[in-house]
Design an enzyme around this catalytic site. Sequence first.
Site, PDB file in Angstrom:
ATOM      1  N   ASP A 291     -24.720  13.056  51.687  1.00  0.00           N
ATOM      2  CA  ASP A 291     -24.548  13.998  50.596  1.00  0.00           C
ATOM      3  C   ASP A 291     -24.696  13.272  49.257  1.00  0.00           C
ATOM      4  OD1 ASP A 291     -23.737  16.807  49.916  1.00  0.00           O
ATOM      5  OD2 ASP A 291     -22.132  15.743  48.862  1.00  0.00           O
ATOM      6  N   GLU A 338     -29.836  13.987  50.940  1.00  0.00           N
ATOM      7  CA  GLU A 338     -29.572  15.194  50.155  1.00  0.00           C
ATOM      8  C   GLU A 338     -29.981  14.881  48.715  1.00  0.00           C
ATOM      9  OE1 GLU A 338     -28.377  17.226  47.348  1.00  0.00           O
ATOM     10  OE2 GLU A 338     -26.382  16.440  47.784  1.00  0.00           O
ATOM     11  N   ASP A 391     -23.164  24.923  49.788  1.00  0.00           N
ATOM     12  CA  ASP A 391     -22.833  25.140  48.383  1.00  0.00           C
ATOM     13  C   ASP A 391     -23.489  26.388  47.804  1.00  0.00           C
ATOM     14  OD1 ASP A 391     -21.117  22.978  47.962  1.00  0.00           O
ATOM     15  OD2 ASP A 391     -22.751  21.601  47.518  1.00  0.00           O
TER      16      ASP A 391
END
Length: 500
Positions: A291, A338, A391
Site C-alpha cells: 500500500d 499501489e 478506499d
Amino acid sequence: MIGIQERGAGVLCAISSLPNEYGIGSLGEEAYEFARLLKKAGIKFWQVLPTVQTGFGDSPYQSVCCHSGNPYFIDLKSLHADGLLDEEELQSAVMPKGNIDYEKLYERRFNLLRLAYARFNLKDREFTAFVDSKEFDDYALFMSLKSRYGGTFDTLPDAYKFREKLAMLEFRRSVLKSDFLFWQFVQFVYFKQWNKLKEYVNSLGIKIIGDLPLYVAYDSADVWAHPSYFKLDKNLKLKAVAGVPPDYFSEKGQLWGNPLYDWDAMFEDGFDWWVKRIEKAKNQFDIIRIDHFRGLDRYYSIPAGAQDATEGEWLPGPGMRLFYEIRRRCGEVDIIAEDLGVLDAGIMRLIERTGFPGMKVLQFAFDGKPDNPYLPANFRENSVVYTGTHDNDTTLGFLNKMSDSEFMQFKTQLRAALKSEDVVYPFVTREQTVWALNICALASRAGIAVLPVQDIICADSSSRMNVPSEAYGNWRFRLEDFPSRRSLALLKRAIAENYR
C-alpha cells in the site's frame, strides 16, 4: 524483479467481510465455502485486506504488530471442536447479521479467547516450539503491558517504555501465564488456522493476494521494540507523521498520523527490519500488495501536531536500495505496487526498475481525457485493474451520486471503452452499468482484474468499506450471505467470455 506471471481474474473480499453468525468473518467454514465459490466462478486470485490485529479505530492499516494475525478472525467453532469452548460459550458469541459492531465484539471476543486459553495444554509441543521461536515475544510483551497499564506505550513507566532489560525480564516472569502466554496462544491458533486455509485455497488453484500497509501504527510493538528505526525524539514522541497532500480523496489531504521511518538508520543495518517483514509476508501470502508504494520513492512528512495534511514536505525514500536487499535475501517476491494518486518521474522510474505491476482503477477512468492513465486503452498488461478499491465507494454508490447528465456521459465513455476491447454488452440502468464496468475490467489487457465483492453483488454506498480521512464508521462492511447464484453465474460467464 518480476511482473505478472499468470493472467487471471480476482475478487477483493476482506476476511472480516465474510458472513457467519459470530459478528465478523473468520478463518472457519465460511472462508472455505467462499474459496469454493471463487473456484466455481473461474477466479484465480483472492485479495484480502491486511489480516493484522487492529488497534484503536479498528483499521487494518493501524495494527498493534505488523506481522500479527487478527484474533477476531479465529474460528470459534474450531475451538469448540477442540474442546476449548463449550456449547453455551459458543452460543454466547452469536451476533446479528450485517455490519460489524466492533464495540460489542471487543467486549465479548477476548473473554472467550481467554476461556479457551485456560483449557489449552501449555505443554503442547507445537505451541512450545512456537513460543521458543520468539517470533511474537515483542508482541506478547507489548500486549501484556497494555493489558496491565492501558494507554499508549509512551505513557508506560520509563523502565518499560525504554525496555530496560532487568525490568522486562521481571515483568515477563510476573505475567507469564496470565498474559504473555495468552497472547502467544492467540497468534499460535490464528496462524495454525490461517496456514490450513491457505493450503486449501492454493489446492483449488487460487492464489491469495495479501495487503501490506507501508506504515505501522505509532502505538505498536514495532515502534516500541525498534524506536531507532523511526523518526522519534529522545522521549519517543513523534517528530513528524505520514500522510498525503490534498488529492482526489480529500481537499485537505490525508493525515494518517503514522510514524515515519528513519531510512538512514535502516540502511545502516541492511534494511533488516523491512527484509524480515517482507519475508514473513511472503510466507503468509502468494502475492503482496504494498500500500502507498510511492512512499518508498519519496514520502510526505507532516509536522507532528498538525491539524491536517496541507503543510508538509516530500523527502527521499530508500528506492531501489531496499529492493536490491529484499531480492538478495528473499529471492524473487511477487509484489503489486499501489501507485495511485499523483505520480512523478521518480516513482514511475522506481516501478519500471522493479518490474512490479501497478494498479488501475476504472472509477477514475472516464473523465473525457484521452490521456487518462486509467483508461483501458492506456494501460499495460503488467498491471492490475480494479473497478474500485477499499478506499472507493462501491461502483453502484459511485454511479448513484452522479446527476443524470453525468451518468449519460459516463455511459457513453464506458461504451466506447468496451467497443475498443471488442466487447458488446448492453446496459441502461445504474445497476446494469455496474456489471458493464466489471466486464470492462475483465476484458482489458491488464494481467489481473480484481473485482470488489460489493461490485459483484451490486451493493450501494451502505456497503462501502472505508472513507479516507474519516476516522470513524469504517471497516464495518460484512456480507449477510454469499453472493447469489445469479451474481456468480454472471461472474463466471463474464470471465469465460471476456478474460481469455
